[in-house]
Design a protein around this motif. Sequence first.
Motif, short mmCIF file in Angstrom:
data_model
loop_
_atom_site.label_atom_id
_atom_site.label_comp_id
_atom_site.label_asym_id
_atom_site.label_seq_id
_atom_site.Cartn_x
_atom_site.Cartn_y
_atom_site.Cartn_z
N GLY A 182 -0.41 7.01 -6.31
CA GLY A 182 -1.49 7.77 -5.71
C GLY A 182 -2.66 6.89 -5.30
O GLY A 182 -2.54 5.68 -5.15
N ASN A 183 -3.79 7.51 -5.15
CA ASN A 183 -5.00 6.85 -4.66
C ASN A 183 -5.74 6.20 -5.84
O ASN A 183 -6.67 6.75 -6.39
CB ASN A 183 -5.88 7.90 -3.97
CG ASN A 183 -6.94 7.30 -3.11
OD1 ASN A 183 -7.31 6.15 -3.28
ND2 ASN A 183 -7.45 8.10 -2.19
N THR A 184 -5.31 5.00 -6.22
CA THR A 184 -5.89 4.29 -7.36
C THR A 184 -6.90 3.25 -6.89
O THR A 184 -7.04 3.01 -5.68
CB THR A 184 -4.78 3.57 -8.15
OG1 THR A 184 -4.19 2.58 -7.30
CG2 THR A 184 -3.72 4.55 -8.64
N ASP A 185 -7.57 2.60 -7.83
CA ASP A 185 -8.49 1.52 -7.49
C ASP A 185 -7.75 0.38 -6.79
O ASP A 185 -8.24 -0.20 -5.83
CB ASP A 185 -9.19 0.98 -8.74
CG ASP A 185 -10.27 1.93 -9.24
OD1 ASP A 185 -10.74 2.78 -8.46
OD2 ASP A 185 -10.64 1.80 -10.43
N LYS A 186 -6.55 0.07 -7.28
CA LYS A 186 -5.74 -0.99 -6.67
C LYS A 186 -5.42 -0.63 -5.22
O LYS A 186 -5.53 -1.46 -4.32
CB LYS A 186 -4.46 -1.21 -7.46
CG LYS A 186 -3.55 -2.28 -6.90
CD LYS A 186 -2.28 -2.43 -7.72
CE LYS A 186 -1.36 -3.44 -7.07
NZ LYS A 186 -0.08 -3.55 -7.77
N PHE A 187 -5.04 0.61 -5.00
CA PHE A 187 -4.75 1.09 -3.65
C PHE A 187 -5.98 0.94 -2.76
O PHE A 187 -5.91 0.40 -1.65
CB PHE A 187 -4.30 2.56 -3.70
CG PHE A 187 -4.28 3.24 -2.36
CD1 PHE A 187 -3.20 3.09 -1.51
CD2 PHE A 187 -5.34 4.03 -1.95
CE1 PHE A 187 -3.19 3.71 -0.27
CE2 PHE A 187 -5.34 4.65 -0.72
CZ PHE A 187 -4.24 4.49 0.12
N ILE B 218 0.83 -1.21 0.00
CA ILE B 218 0.00 0.00 0.00
C ILE B 218 0.87 1.26 0.00
O ILE B 218 0.63 2.19 -0.76
CB ILE B 218 -0.97 0.00 1.21
CG1 ILE B 218 -2.11 -0.97 0.95
CG2 ILE B 218 -1.49 1.40 1.51
CD1 ILE B 218 -3.01 -1.20 2.14
N VAL B 219 1.87 1.28 0.85
CA VAL B 219 2.74 2.46 0.94
C VAL B 219 3.42 2.71 -0.40
O VAL B 219 3.39 3.83 -0.94
CB VAL B 219 3.77 2.31 2.07
CG1 VAL B 219 4.82 3.41 2.02
CG2 VAL B 219 3.08 2.30 3.43
N SER B 220 4.01 1.67 -0.95
CA SER B 220 4.70 1.81 -2.24
C SER B 220 3.73 2.23 -3.34
O SER B 220 4.02 3.13 -4.14
CB SER B 220 5.38 0.48 -2.59
OG SER B 220 6.06 0.59 -3.80
N SER B 221 2.57 1.58 -3.38
CA SER B 221 1.58 1.90 -4.40
C SER B 221 1.12 3.35 -4.28
O SER B 221 1.02 4.07 -5.28
CB SER B 221 0.37 0.96 -4.26
OG SER B 221 -0.64 1.31 -5.16
N TYR B 222 0.84 3.78 -3.06
CA TYR B 222 0.37 5.15 -2.87
C TYR B 222 1.44 6.16 -3.27
O TYR B 222 1.16 7.15 -3.94
CB TYR B 222 -0.06 5.40 -1.42
CG TYR B 222 -0.54 6.81 -1.23
CD1 TYR B 222 -1.83 7.17 -1.59
CD2 TYR B 222 0.32 7.80 -0.76
CE1 TYR B 222 -2.27 8.47 -1.47
CE2 TYR B 222 -0.11 9.11 -0.64
CZ TYR B 222 -1.40 9.45 -1.00
OH TYR B 222 -1.82 10.74 -0.90
N LEU B 223 2.68 5.92 -2.83
CA LEU B 223 3.74 6.89 -3.09
C LEU B 223 4.03 7.06 -4.58
O LEU B 223 4.37 8.16 -5.03
CB LEU B 223 5.01 6.49 -2.34
CG LEU B 223 4.95 6.64 -0.82
CD1 LEU B 223 6.20 6.08 -0.18
CD2 LEU B 223 4.75 8.10 -0.42
#
Length: 160
Positions: A45-50, A37-42
Amino acid sequence: MFNFKTKSLFGQTKQLEREIDQFVDILSEVGLVFKSIVSSYLYNGNTDKFNKMVEQVSEMESRADKITKEVERTLYEETLIPDSRSDVLRLLEHMDEIIGMYQGNCYHFSIQKPNFPKEFKEDLIHLSETVVNSVESLCLTVRSFFRDIKSVRDHAHKVT
């Protein structure tokens, strides 16, 4: 005080061990998802996957709460060492707090949508990996506490 002749703290209470194992599995899994989650968000951003991963953490936290209630029930019905009941419950509560902290941080990202400068992103990823690794060491320590109490020291120093 403790009879160290058996490898397991609760001896024949296999149901309790299974429930605690399930709880520790969830704690470990939440950590792995949190790292993603941290890596994805950074980086995305705030995606569907996130958002799906944040929802997954919430579902795992709910499962952990159910297991905590089952462990409590099992402890009151079957525990071989009555004095250990409150210690085990306190341990589960603290581990549940860790899951809650993971979940809370996920919600902070989701709701507040912080914007981190590029130069901090790798440090934040490294910090989250360090946290998850520490929790993984805690999971190993907890497992050894219930299965082979003599090996607790071998794992506990990694948490520190």
